[in-house]
Design a protein around this motif. Structure first.
Motif, PDB file in Angstrom:
ATOM      1  N   ALA A  12       0.803  -1.232   0.000  1.00  0.00           N
ATOM      2  CA  ALA A  12       0.000   0.000   0.000  1.00  0.00           C
ATOM      3  C   ALA A  12       0.830   1.272   0.000  1.00  0.00           C
ATOM      4  O   ALA A  12       0.317   2.342  -0.356  1.00  0.00           O
ATOM      5  CB  ALA A  12      -0.945   0.004   1.204  1.00  0.00           C
ATOM      6  N   THR A  13       2.096   1.201   0.388  1.00  0.00           N
ATOM      7  CA  THR A  13       2.897   2.423   0.443  1.00  0.00           C
ATOM      8  C   THR A  13       3.585   2.740  -0.882  1.00  0.00           C
ATOM      9  O   THR A  13       4.179   3.811  -1.029  1.00  0.00           O
ATOM     10  CB  THR A  13       3.968   2.314   1.545  1.00  0.00           C
ATOM     11  OG1 THR A  13       4.783   1.154   1.298  1.00  0.00           O
ATOM     12  CG2 THR A  13       3.317   2.192   2.916  1.00  0.00           C
ATOM     13  N   GLY A  14       3.520   1.829  -1.854  1.00  0.00           N
ATOM     14  CA  GLY A  14       4.108   2.080  -3.164  1.00  0.00           C
ATOM     15  C   GLY A  14       3.205   2.926  -4.038  1.00  0.00           C
ATOM     16  O   GLY A  14       2.055   3.222  -3.678  1.00  0.00           O
ATOM     17  N   ALA A  15       3.689   3.297  -5.219  1.00  0.00           N
ATOM     18  CA  ALA A  15       2.939   4.183  -6.108  1.00  0.00           C
ATOM     19  C   ALA A  15       1.614   3.565  -6.525  1.00  0.00           C
ATOM     20  O   ALA A  15       0.568   4.228  -6.497  1.00  0.00           O
ATOM     21  CB  ALA A  15       3.780   4.517  -7.342  1.00  0.00           C
ATOM     22  N   SER A 162       8.530   1.861 -14.164  1.00  0.00           N
ATOM     23  CA  SER A 162       9.688   1.278 -13.473  1.00  0.00           C
ATOM     24  C   SER A 162       9.723   1.626 -11.992  1.00  0.00           C
ATOM     25  O   SER A 162      10.656   1.241 -11.292  1.00  0.00           O
ATOM     26  CB  SER A 162      10.989   1.754 -14.124  1.00  0.00           C
ATOM     27  OG  SER A 162      11.036   1.422 -15.485  1.00  0.00           O
ATOM     28  N   GLY A 163       8.743   2.375 -11.521  1.00  0.00           N
ATOM     29  CA  GLY A 163       8.690   2.708 -10.107  1.00  0.00           C
ATOM     30  C   GLY A 163       9.225   4.089  -9.771  1.00  0.00           C
ATOM     31  O   GLY A 163       9.690   4.840 -10.638  1.00  0.00           O
ATOM     32  N   ILE A 167      11.217   7.518 -11.714  1.00  0.00           N
ATOM     33  CA  ILE A 167      10.626   8.865 -11.757  1.00  0.00           C
ATOM     34  C   ILE A 167      11.623   9.883 -11.220  1.00  0.00           C
ATOM     35  O   ILE A 167      11.865  10.932 -11.823  1.00  0.00           O
ATOM     36  CB  ILE A 167       9.313   8.900 -10.947  1.00  0.00           C
ATOM     37  CG1 ILE A 167       8.259   7.992 -11.588  1.00  0.00           C
ATOM     38  CG2 ILE A 167       8.792  10.332 -10.831  1.00  0.00           C
ATOM     39  CD1 ILE A 167       7.001   7.833 -10.756  1.00  0.00           C
ATOM     40  N   ASN A 168      12.223   9.544 -10.082  1.00  0.00           N
ATOM     41  CA  ASN A 168      13.207  10.444  -9.474  1.00  0.00           C
ATOM     42  C   ASN A 168      14.419  10.625 -10.387  1.00  0.00           C
ATOM     43  O   ASN A 168      14.979  11.727 -10.479  1.00  0.00           O
ATOM     44  CB  ASN A 168      13.652   9.891  -8.121  1.00  0.00           C
ATOM     45  CG  ASN A 168      12.527   9.861  -7.101  1.00  0.00           C
ATOM     46  OD1 ASN A 168      11.507  10.526  -7.265  1.00  0.00           O
ATOM     47  ND2 ASN A 168      12.707   9.084  -6.052  1.00  0.00           N
ATOM     48  N   GLU A 169      14.817   9.547 -11.051  1.00  0.00           N
ATOM     49  CA  GLU A 169      16.001   9.624 -11.916  1.00  0.00           C
ATOM     50  C   GLU A 169      15.766  10.546 -13.106  1.00  0.00           C
ATOM     51  O   GLU A 169      16.641  11.350 -13.460  1.00  0.00           O
ATOM     52  CB  GLU A 169      16.398   8.229 -12.397  1.00  0.00           C
ATOM     53  CG  GLU A 169      17.610   8.237 -13.312  1.00  0.00           C
ATOM     54  CD  GLU A 169      18.359   6.920 -13.301  1.00  0.00           C
ATOM     55  OE1 GLU A 169      18.648   6.394 -14.382  1.00  0.00           O
ATOM     56  OE2 GLU A 169      18.665   6.431 -12.200  1.00  0.00           O
ATOM     57  N   PRO A 185      23.464   7.151 -14.867  1.00  0.00           N
ATOM     58  CA  PRO A 185      22.272   6.298 -14.878  1.00  0.00           C
ATOM     59  C   PRO A 185      22.327   5.247 -13.770  1.00  0.00           C
ATOM     60  O   PRO A 185      23.381   4.638 -13.539  1.00  0.00           O
ATOM     61  CB  PRO A 185      22.313   5.637 -16.263  1.00  0.00           C
ATOM     62  CG  PRO A 185      23.235   6.475 -17.081  1.00  0.00           C
ATOM     63  CD  PRO A 185      24.231   7.029 -16.124  1.00  0.00           C
ATOM     64  N   GLU A 186      21.192   5.063 -13.113  1.00  0.00           N
ATOM     65  CA  GLU A 186      21.073   4.033 -12.077  1.00  0.00           C
ATOM     66  C   GLU A 186      19.861   3.141 -12.309  1.00  0.00           C
ATOM     67  O   GLU A 186      19.957   1.920 -12.283  1.00  0.00           O
ATOM     68  CB  GLU A 186      21.007   4.675 -10.686  1.00  0.00           C
ATOM     69  CG  GLU A 186      22.278   5.411 -10.290  1.00  0.00           C
ATOM     70  CD  GLU A 186      22.184   6.027  -8.910  1.00  0.00           C
ATOM     71  OE1 GLU A 186      21.129   5.854  -8.255  1.00  0.00           O
ATOM     72  OE2 GLU A 186      23.159   6.685  -8.482  1.00  0.00           O
ATOM     73  N   ALA A 187      18.707   3.760 -12.563  1.00  0.00           N
ATOM     74  CA  ALA A 187      17.487   2.968 -12.771  1.00  0.00           C
ATOM     75  C   ALA A 187      17.497   2.268 -14.123  1.00  0.00           C
ATOM     76  O   ALA A 187      16.872   1.224 -14.297  1.00  0.00           O
ATOM     77  CB  ALA A 187      16.255   3.861 -12.650  1.00  0.00           C
ATOM     78  N   TYR A 188      18.203   2.863 -15.089  1.00  0.00           N
ATOM     79  CA  TYR A 188      18.270   2.322 -16.445  1.00  0.00           C
ATOM     80  C   TYR A 188      19.724   2.171 -16.867  1.00  0.00           C
ATOM     81  O   TYR A 188      20.615   2.818 -16.296  1.00  0.00           O
ATOM     82  CB  TYR A 188      17.532   3.251 -17.424  1.00  0.00           C
ATOM     83  CG  TYR A 188      16.059   3.389 -17.134  1.00  0.00           C
ATOM     84  CD1 TYR A 188      15.196   2.303 -17.239  1.00  0.00           C
ATOM     85  CD2 TYR A 188      15.532   4.623 -16.733  1.00  0.00           C
ATOM     86  CE1 TYR A 188      13.840   2.444 -16.970  1.00  0.00           C
ATOM     87  CE2 TYR A 188      14.181   4.763 -16.454  1.00  0.00           C
ATOM     88  CZ  TYR A 188      13.340   3.659 -16.576  1.00  0.00           C
ATOM     89  OH  TYR A 188      12.005   3.788 -16.304  1.00  0.00           O
TER      90      TYR A 188
END
Length: 342
Positions: A12-15, A162-163, A167-169, A185-188
């Motif tokens: 429930a705490t995720g997007a 991707s979570g 979004i932050n990246e 790059p970190e998420a991708y």
């Protein structure tokens, strides 16, 4: 079963989990109680709901006692661990991960397309991939009218798929580039800001990615027709919310562009935006926060006898995840199929 079920929201705490709570509230789902669950580190957090707050509880194997339905968006490994425990207690699981989608014992459902498959669920129902959901909503009316033979789809998918990290990246990279700073790059695997990445998920031996094969296999399962041929190219683009898709369709019988517009305009869950003379067509920016699957750029493909091109856009967090899960729960309630007696 009570017409006012108890609902658990797991992850429930995720997007997507937060969006599930928002959708339950906005659609006035008739729950007698809604309880958010998450990992131990999130226990005690407060989440807004119906003018008040809900307290996050710890997700455990025995926390589903007395619940009628559990909406899961906590990742595949968590679903594999806890969904069977919920089902054993008679609580029907609607799972948003990929863990159960191709399991032959689990229906894979988009309510506008195959609600009848809910009749054979055994306690776990899979929510399809976000890019698949919006495409099959647009495909189903055409298939019923003219029988689809082949689909070629190219997607332009938002980073929210991707979570939160992605979004932050994107936000951070844009800011750093405007200030002449280096991005890492970190998420991708590559820079996503001002770029397009023709890779979503890992590559398979045949050169397709897992995301592309999800679209292929899930479309066939949802639409229930193994004769439909599907090929996909999925691309990550620097957009925060909203997936866009170019869909090329070949049908058995002729369907003109005007026929297709009229058909889709009266189909559930679809809004046609197709006024090229006004430069009006679906865009991710306009679809953000909305429930509909938007379809435009409807035109005939003159390279095949019965061909159509569509541009399909939808909010991947809404219809592509949270909304579809809640719609499944609503349909289960309408069909009196929510709880599995053990």
């Amino acid at each position: 079963m009570s017409k006012n079920p108890r609902v658990a929201v797991c992850g429930a705490t995720g997007a997507v989990g937060r969006e599930m709570l928002k959708v339950l509230e906005q659609r006035e789902f008739p729950a007698s109680e809604v309880v958010p669950f998450a990992s131990a580190r999130s226990k005690g957090k407060k989440l807004p709901f119906r003018g008040g707050e809900l307290t996050v509880q710890e997700l455990t194997h025995d926390c589903f006692e007395g619940f009628d339905v559990a909406l899961f968006s906590a990742g595949g490994s968590t679903s594999e661990t806890y969904a069977p425990s919920a089902a054993k207690l008679g609580c029907t699981v609607v799972d948003n991960s990929s863990a159960w989608r191709m399991n032959p014992e689990c229906p894979l459902v988009v309510p506008e397309v195959n609600p009848h498959d809910l009749k054979w669920h055994k306690g776990i129902i899979a929510n399809p991939n976000c890019s698949t959901i919006q495409m099959v909503v647009a495909l189903q009316p055409i298939h019923l009218e003219a029988r689809i033979k082949r689909v070629v789809v190219s997607t332009y998918q938002a980073v929210s798929g991707s979570g939160q990290k992605a979004i932050n990246e994107l936000e951070t990279q844009v800011r750093r580039l405007f200030n002449g700073q280096e991005v890492v790059p970190e998420a991708y695997p590559h820079q996503i800001a001002f770029n397009c990445l023709p890779q979503i998920d890992v590559f398979l031996e045949d050169g397709y990615t897992k995301e592309e094969m999800k679209m292929v296999n899930e479309t066939i399962k949802i639409m229930g027709d193994p004769n439909i041929k599907v090929t996909a190219t999925t691309v990550r683009v620097p957009v925060f919310y909203g997936h866009s898709e170019s869909v090329n369709i070949e049908t058995e019988s002729k369907l003109t562009a005007d026929d297709c517009r009229a058909l889709l305009a009266t189909s559930p869950g679809i809004e046609v935006v197709d006024y090229p003379e006004k430069q009006a067509y679906p865009m991710a920016l306009d679809a953000t926060g909305l429930d509909e699957v938007f379809v435009g750029r409807i035109r005939e493909d003159h390279t095949v006898e019965n061909g159509l091109n569509l541009w399909v856009v939808s909010d991947n967090i809404r219809k592509g995840a949270a909304l579809n899960a809640v719609q499944i729960a609503e349909t289960l309630l309408e069909m009196d199929l929510m709880r599995v007696e053990r």
